[in-house]
Design a protein around this motif. Sequence first.
Motif, PDB file in Angstrom:
ATOM      1  N   GLU A  72       0.893  -1.264  -0.046  1.00 16.24           N
ATOM      2  CA  GLU A  72       0.076  -0.035   0.087  1.00 16.24           C
ATOM      3  C   GLU A  72       0.735   1.370   0.024  1.00 16.24           C
ATOM      4  N   VAL A  73       0.576   2.314  -0.936  1.00 19.76           N
ATOM      5  CA  VAL A  73       1.413   3.339  -0.917  1.00 19.76           C
ATOM      6  C   VAL A  73       0.436   4.486  -1.424  1.00 19.76           C
ATOM      7  N   ALA A  74       1.421   5.677  -0.799  1.00 24.60           N
ATOM      8  CA  ALA A  74       0.588   6.978  -1.196  1.00 24.60           C
ATOM      9  C   ALA A  74       1.827   8.064  -0.944  1.00 24.60           C
ATOM     10  N   GLY A  75       1.631   9.196  -1.543  1.00 26.43           N
ATOM     11  CA  GLY A  75       2.268  10.507  -1.476  1.00 26.43           C
ATOM     12  C   GLY A  75       3.370  10.478  -2.399  1.00 26.43           C
ATOM     13  N   LYS A  76       4.613  11.137  -1.911  1.00 25.75           N
ATOM     14  CA  LYS A  76       5.515  11.415  -2.863  1.00 25.75           C
ATOM     15  C   LYS A  76       6.498  10.122  -2.986  1.00 25.75           C
ATOM     16  N   THR A  77       7.120  10.010  -4.162  1.00 24.47           N
ATOM     17  CA  THR A  77       8.252   9.174  -4.662  1.00 24.47           C
ATOM     18  C   THR A  77       9.775   9.648  -4.266  1.00 24.47           C
ATOM     19  N   PRO A  78      10.678   8.885  -4.301  1.00 24.46           N
ATOM     20  CA  PRO A  78      10.636   7.422  -4.216  1.00 24.46           C
ATOM     21  C   PRO A  78      10.124   6.746  -3.053  1.00 24.46           C
ATOM     22  N   ILE A  79       9.494   5.488  -3.546  1.00 27.21           N
ATOM     23  CA  ILE A  79       9.098   4.614  -2.635  1.00 27.21           C
ATOM     24  C   ILE A  79       9.775   3.542  -2.585  1.00 27.21           C
ATOM     25  N   HIS A  80      10.379   3.321  -1.345  1.00 31.71           N
ATOM     26  CA  HIS A  80      11.342   1.911  -0.954  1.00 31.71           C
ATOM     27  C   HIS A  80      10.438   0.495  -0.816  1.00 31.71           C
ATOM     28  N   PHE A  81      11.212  -0.302  -1.436  1.00 33.43           N
ATOM     29  CA  PHE A  81      10.650  -1.639  -1.132  1.00 33.43           C
ATOM     30  C   PHE A  81      11.649  -2.943  -1.156  1.00 33.43           C
ATOM     31  N   GLU A  82      11.123  -3.709  -0.416  1.00 30.47           N
ATOM     32  CA  GLU A  82      12.003  -5.017  -0.552  1.00 30.47           C
ATOM     33  C   GLU A  82      11.148  -6.363  -1.105  1.00 30.47           C
ATOM     34  N   LEU A  83      11.727  -6.848  -2.183  1.00 30.12           N
ATOM     35  CA  LEU A  83      10.883  -7.972  -2.713  1.00 30.12           C
ATOM     36  C   LEU A  83      11.512  -9.258  -2.271  1.00 30.12           C
ATOM     37  N   SER A  84      10.808 -10.023  -1.552  1.00 29.48           N
ATOM     38  CA  SER A  84      11.248 -11.388  -0.949  1.00 29.48           C
ATOM     39  C   SER A  84      11.298 -12.306  -2.257  1.00 29.48           C
ATOM     40  N   TYR A  85      12.282 -13.325  -2.204  1.00 29.30           N
ATOM     41  CA  TYR A  85      12.276 -14.200  -3.357  1.00 29.30           C
ATOM     42  C   TYR A  85      13.012 -15.417  -2.754  1.00 29.30           C
ATOM     43  N   ASN A  86      12.724 -16.741  -3.232  1.00 29.00           N
ATOM     44  CA  ASN A  86      13.402 -18.008  -3.023  1.00 29.00           C
ATOM     45  C   ASN A  86      14.613 -18.112  -3.648  1.00 29.00           C
ATOM     46  N   PRO A  87      15.850 -17.960  -3.194  1.00 29.23           N
ATOM     47  CA  PRO A  87      17.192 -18.077  -3.899  1.00 29.23           C
ATOM     48  C   PRO A  87      17.320 -19.365  -4.481  1.00 29.23           C
ATOM     49  N   SER A  88      16.758 -20.311  -4.074  1.00 24.49           N
ATOM     50  CA  SER A  88      16.762 -21.811  -4.680  1.00 24.49           C
ATOM     51  C   SER A  88      16.427 -21.873  -6.215  1.00 24.49           C
ATOM     52  N   VAL A  89      15.398 -21.044  -6.435  1.00 25.48           N
ATOM     53  CA  VAL A  89      14.733 -21.181  -7.699  1.00 25.48           C
ATOM     54  C   VAL A  89      15.484 -20.352  -8.705  1.00 25.48           C
ATOM     55  N   ILE A  90      16.760 -19.465  -8.286  1.00 29.60           N
ATOM     56  CA  ILE A  90      17.276 -18.720  -9.098  1.00 29.60           C
ATOM     57  C   ILE A  90      18.485 -19.382  -9.594  1.00 29.60           C
ATOM     58  N   GLU A  91      18.643 -19.551 -11.085  1.00 30.40           N
ATOM     59  CA  GLU A  91      19.717 -20.441 -11.701  1.00 30.40           C
ATOM     60  C   GLU A  91      20.654 -19.313 -12.387  1.00 30.40           C
ATOM     61  N   PRO A  92      21.900 -19.489 -11.948  1.00 33.30           N
ATOM     62  CA  PRO A  92      22.831 -18.390 -12.463  1.00 33.30           C
ATOM     63  C   PRO A  92      22.903 -18.160 -14.102  1.00 33.30           C
ATOM     64  N   SER A  93      22.499 -18.953 -14.804  1.00 32.66           N
ATOM     65  CA  SER A  93      22.690 -18.947 -16.339  1.00 32.66           C
ATOM     66  C   SER A  93      21.453 -18.430 -16.892  1.00 32.66           C
ATOM     67  N   ARG A  94      20.479 -18.188 -16.078  1.00 35.31           N
ATOM     68  CA  ARG A  94      19.053 -17.707 -16.593  1.00 35.31           C
ATOM     69  C   ARG A  94      18.920 -16.226 -16.459  1.00 35.31           C
ATOM     70  N   LEU A  95      18.178 -15.372 -17.088  1.00 31.90           N
ATOM     71  CA  LEU A  95      17.929 -14.129 -17.097  1.00 31.90           C
ATOM     72  C   LEU A  95      16.761 -13.772 -16.338  1.00 31.90           C
ATOM     73  N   TYR A  96      16.660 -12.778 -15.479  1.00 32.17           N
ATOM     74  CA  TYR A  96      15.614 -12.498 -14.370  1.00 32.17           C
ATOM     75  C   TYR A  96      15.688 -10.912 -14.613  1.00 32.17           C
ATOM     76  N   GLY A  97      14.231 -10.528 -14.489  1.00 32.13           N
ATOM     77  CA  GLY A  97      13.877  -8.989 -14.620  1.00 32.13           C
ATOM     78  C   GLY A  97      12.940  -8.624 -13.674  1.00 32.13           C
ATOM     79  N   ILE A  98      12.771  -7.303 -13.211  1.00 30.05           N
ATOM     80  CA  ILE A  98      11.736  -7.041 -12.182  1.00 30.05           C
ATOM     81  C   ILE A  98      11.053  -5.882 -12.991  1.00 30.05           C
ATOM     82  N   ALA A  99       9.712  -5.802 -12.631  1.00 30.26           N
ATOM     83  CA  ALA A  99       8.842  -4.903 -13.268  1.00 30.26           C
ATOM     84  C   ALA A  99       7.542  -4.406 -12.149  1.00 30.26           C
ATOM     85  N   ALA A 100       7.186  -3.170 -12.460  1.00 27.67           N
ATOM     86  CA  ALA A 100       6.286  -2.689 -11.334  1.00 27.67           C
ATOM     87  C   ALA A 100       5.261  -1.836 -11.950  1.00 27.67           C
ATOM     88  N   VAL A 101       3.989  -1.815 -11.176  1.00 28.68           N
ATOM     89  CA  VAL A 101       2.935  -0.992 -11.631  1.00 28.68           C
ATOM     90  C   VAL A 101       2.220  -0.531 -10.215  1.00 28.68           C
TER      91      VAL A 101
END
Length: 225
Positions: A72-101
């Motif tokens: 939940e957000v409101a007001g001025k930006t920048p807005i800080h966030f921390e996205l939790s993820y499971n590192p065991s599903v991240i493969e070093p040879s694959r390409l990952y990206g982050i998007a937001a709306v």
Amino acid sequence: MPRVARTTFLALLAVGAIAKAEARATRMEVLPGTVTVTDGADVPPGSILRVKLQDLSPGIAKHAMVANQTYEVAGKTPIHFELSYNPSVIEPSRLYGIAAVITNSRGLALWETRVPIRVLTLGNQKRVELVLRPSERPKAPPEPTAFVLECEGQRFHVDLSPTSATVALPDSQLVLPLTEVPSGKRYSDGVSTLAVSGSAAYFQRPGKAYRNCTVLPEPESEPRP
């Protein structure tokens, strides 16, 4: 130590070791970042920031989801966030990206990333600064410049301009100025009136009032009176 007790003790140690190994394997990590909107506007109260970590590698479903989180957000930006993820599903040879709306309280997109930002693997960043641009709105269809008014079996051709409506009668024309109304369109010269709301209309001319008229699109070959 009796044999049974020792066996039980060793079994408990083994279970504990397995539990610790599983905990280490499923320990979540976070991808920190900030979100800024390009137009500098305030984010309205009740808005929701949705951040997604996606697998962008070739050969898989487009933008396959790895992790996502809402804030939940409101007001001025920048807005800080921390996205939790499971590192065991991240493969070093694959390409990952982050998007937001950022959406408003009704779910309408207000700002968004146009393309995902590459992160985590293949030398890409592990902290991101996302820049969100105003979401592209669907273009409204152009206002009609003419239509056919069907009233009690009669049809009248109507030409529209930004300031008036011209109604073609069998023996004359009515030019009705546009007047201000809360909704729909209303044209009147004080004697004759044309009020339009969607596909419904009311038309009054000297000596006659039509209360249940229908607005029809103008056929390309519609003959004019």
